[in-house]
Design an enzyme around this catalytic site. Structure first.
Site, PDB file in Angstrom:
ATOM      1  N   HIS A 205      41.420  16.606  14.008  1.00  0.00           N
ATOM      2  CA  HIS A 205      41.886  17.953  14.365  1.00  0.00           C
ATOM      3  C   HIS A 205      40.877  19.003  13.924  1.00  0.00           C
ATOM      4  CE1 HIS A 205      42.911  18.988  10.187  1.00  0.00           C
ATOM      5  NE2 HIS A 205      43.394  17.758  10.071  1.00  0.00           N
ATOM      6  N   SER A 278      37.425  21.530  17.737  1.00  0.00           N
ATOM      7  CA  SER A 278      36.945  22.602  16.879  1.00  0.00           C
ATOM      8  C   SER A 278      36.141  22.061  15.698  1.00  0.00           C
ATOM      9  CB  SER A 278      38.140  23.445  16.417  1.00  0.00           C
ATOM     10  OG  SER A 278      37.714  24.624  15.788  1.00  0.00           O
ATOM     11  N   ASP A 417      37.417  31.111  25.806  1.00  0.00           N
ATOM     12  CA  ASP A 417      37.392  30.865  24.359  1.00  0.00           C
ATOM     13  C   ASP A 417      36.638  31.991  23.647  1.00  0.00           C
ATOM     14  OD1 ASP A 417      37.223  29.850  21.767  1.00  0.00           O
ATOM     15  OD2 ASP A 417      37.026  27.784  22.464  1.00  0.00           O
ATOM     16  N   HIS A 445      40.666  28.693  23.017  1.00  0.00           N
ATOM     17  CA  HIS A 445      40.420  27.711  21.962  1.00  0.00           C
ATOM     18  C   HIS A 445      41.617  26.797  21.726  1.00  0.00           C
ATOM     19  CE1 HIS A 445      37.620  26.401  18.880  1.00  0.00           C
ATOM     20  NE2 HIS A 445      38.596  26.373  17.995  1.00  0.00           N
TER      21      HIS A 445
END
Length: 483
Positions: A205, A278, A417, A445
């Site tokens: 993540h 990310s 984004d 995002h």
């Protein structure tokens, strides 16, 4: 009382008169446009005049708005500079009173740097920790430069959480047991199934998120066929979600890698695919470079990549967390990234009470991922600076290694984004020329995943299946088309 009246325009195409535009006629309160050119040409001149006036007015308005926004920006962040300097002193006194020990911060020079990190490569502290500008910082340190004596309330090197952190079981697990492993959500194929070997997929993540990003998006949308063929591992990174959040850790790239390596060894993953979002993209590239012979594919979603160069860490901080009050997401990112003690206040009210916020968010939108508050200020602060900012200078070396190993990289990025600009993916493509970039329209995002879970899952299944077809073709020398 002045009576309202309308202004009329009379156009004359008089070839004998001298050109005069908008000559006033006081008797009729009208304006006469006398032109030596035909009527349509005179009308064009009049239209141009008003268009030019409108453009000038629009430019002035834009300049006024820009100047006003700049002034508000300056005022807000000047106040935050002052507030952060004052909070530095306040927190030192509170820490001393409640814990018997002041917690070292990064408001001073690098001479105050704690000695756990050896300052070498992946274990190096980022220059952004000490390089953040604050005009009031030295004022806050005046009269408080002396070190406070430690009391017996906190042992040297203790991994206990701060008084300002949450004390629930999911947050303190692993604080006292340094050998505790990361939390991993695992989805195994049905038991008793035989056939071709199972494929492994590791999910990482992003910043201030958790494994639930993947368990609530990709896991439920996996097709029945692929559920039989893949073992899925969604990892809570060190300091986030339900993984340990040690206080005596600097959360460098090396710290994160070592913990994920323990997951690989724990489950015996000899080969695997990587999927990351990310900040997790940077850790995935580092992991893949170290295990280039084991990685089959890497899928990066909204990677915050910046080309390696001198001073890149500060450039990353200024790009990803620019000091701007608009949009709100960027303002929140800038506050949490530039202001150590203001950020700690925010975590005190939000992260320390994450169970209350989770309850509220569940009632507002039950389908949204809610683990955005399951971290400590210490873990988030150091991960932001030491991984996202400090790790930027390591990325080109990782990409060179992956290019030599022939590892296929797939990139997905939203064209809206504002956190990680689309240039990040295009710059990555320049470095890894064999990478495939997929630009998703009207996605930012977060909505690059949330809101299009099924589409992303289908793309991942295609990537994994295509890789399996290529491997089978190479093994049996079957011609195939490589995409």
């Amino acid at each position: 009382m002045t009576m309202p009246y309308s202004i009329t325009f009379t156009l004359h195409a008089d070839p004998l008169s001298t050109s005069q535009l908008l000559r006033p006629n006081s008797q009729s309160r009208s304006y006469i446009c006398v032109s030596s050119r035909p009527l349509d040409s005179a009308m064009s001149e009049l239209t141009f005049l008003f268009m030019d006036s409108s453009i000038l007015s629009g430019k002035w308005l834009i300049r006024f708005r820009t100047s006003l926004l700049d002034f508000v920006n300056f005022t807000v962040f000047l106040f935050l500079d002052f507030l952060d300097a004052i909070l530095c002193v306040i927190y030192r006194y509170i820490d001393q009173f409640l814990e018997g020990k002041t917690t070292a911060c990064y408001c001073g020079s690098r001479g105050e740097e704690r000695g756990n990190a050896d300052g070498d490569g992946e274990n190096e502290l980022s220059e952004t920790l000490y390089g953040r500008r604050n005009v009031f910082r030295r004022i806050a340190l005046v009269g408080f430069s002396g070190s406070c004596k430690d009391s017996e309330k906190m042992n040297s090197g203790s991994a206990w959480n701060r008084w300002s952190d949450c004390g629930c079981s999911s947050c303190v697990d692993g604080m006292e047991n340094r050998n505790q492993k990361l939390y991993v959500a695992v989805r195994e194929p049905p038991r008793g199934r035989s056939g071709k070997p199972k494929e492994n997929v590791i999910f990482l993540h992003g910043f201030v998120s958790s494994s639930s990003l993947w368990t609530e998006s990709v896991f439920p949308n996996l097709s029945e066929t692929q559920k039989l063929n893949y073992r899925l591992f969604a990892v809570d990174l060190l300091g986030f979600g339900r993984s340990p959040k040690p206080r005596d850790c600097f959360y460098t790239m090396k710290d994160h890698l070592e913990k994920i390596e323990s997951v690989i060894h724990q489950f015996g993953l000899n080969s695997f695919h990587l999927v990351a979002h990310s900040m997790g993209c940077l850790i995935a590239l580092a992991l893949a470079a170290k295990y280039s012979n084991s990685v089959k594919t890497i899928t990066l979603v909204a990677p915050p990549y910046f080309p390696s160069k001198h001073g890149v860490a500060m450039a990353v901080l200024e790009n990803l967390a620019a000091k701007r009050i608009w949009p709100p997401l960027l303002f929140g990112s800038s506050v949490m990234s530039w202001y150590e003690h203001v950020g700690r206040c925010a975590c005190f009210f939000i992260c320390r009470n994450h169970r209350i916020w989770e309850w509220i968010l569940r009632r507002i939108n039950p389908r949204r991922v809610i683990d955005l508050t399951k971290h400590t200020h210490h873990s988030a602060w150091h991960s932001m600076h030491n991984v996202i900012c400090g790790g930027a200078k390591l990325m080109d070396g990782y990409l060179d290694e992956l290019s030599r190993a022939g590892v296929k990289i797939y990139i997905y990025h939203g064209d809206q984004d504002v956190v990680a600009p689309v240039e990040c993916s295009y710059n990555l493509k320049k470095k890894a020329v064999d990478a495939t970039v997929n630009m998703v329209k009207n996605a930012d995002h977060q909505t690059i995943i949330l809101g299009r879970e099924r589409e992303l899952t289908q793309d991942l299944e295609y990537i994994w299946a295509n890789t399996a077809d290529i491997e089978r073709a190479l093994k049996y020398c079957i011609p195939t088309k490589v995409v």
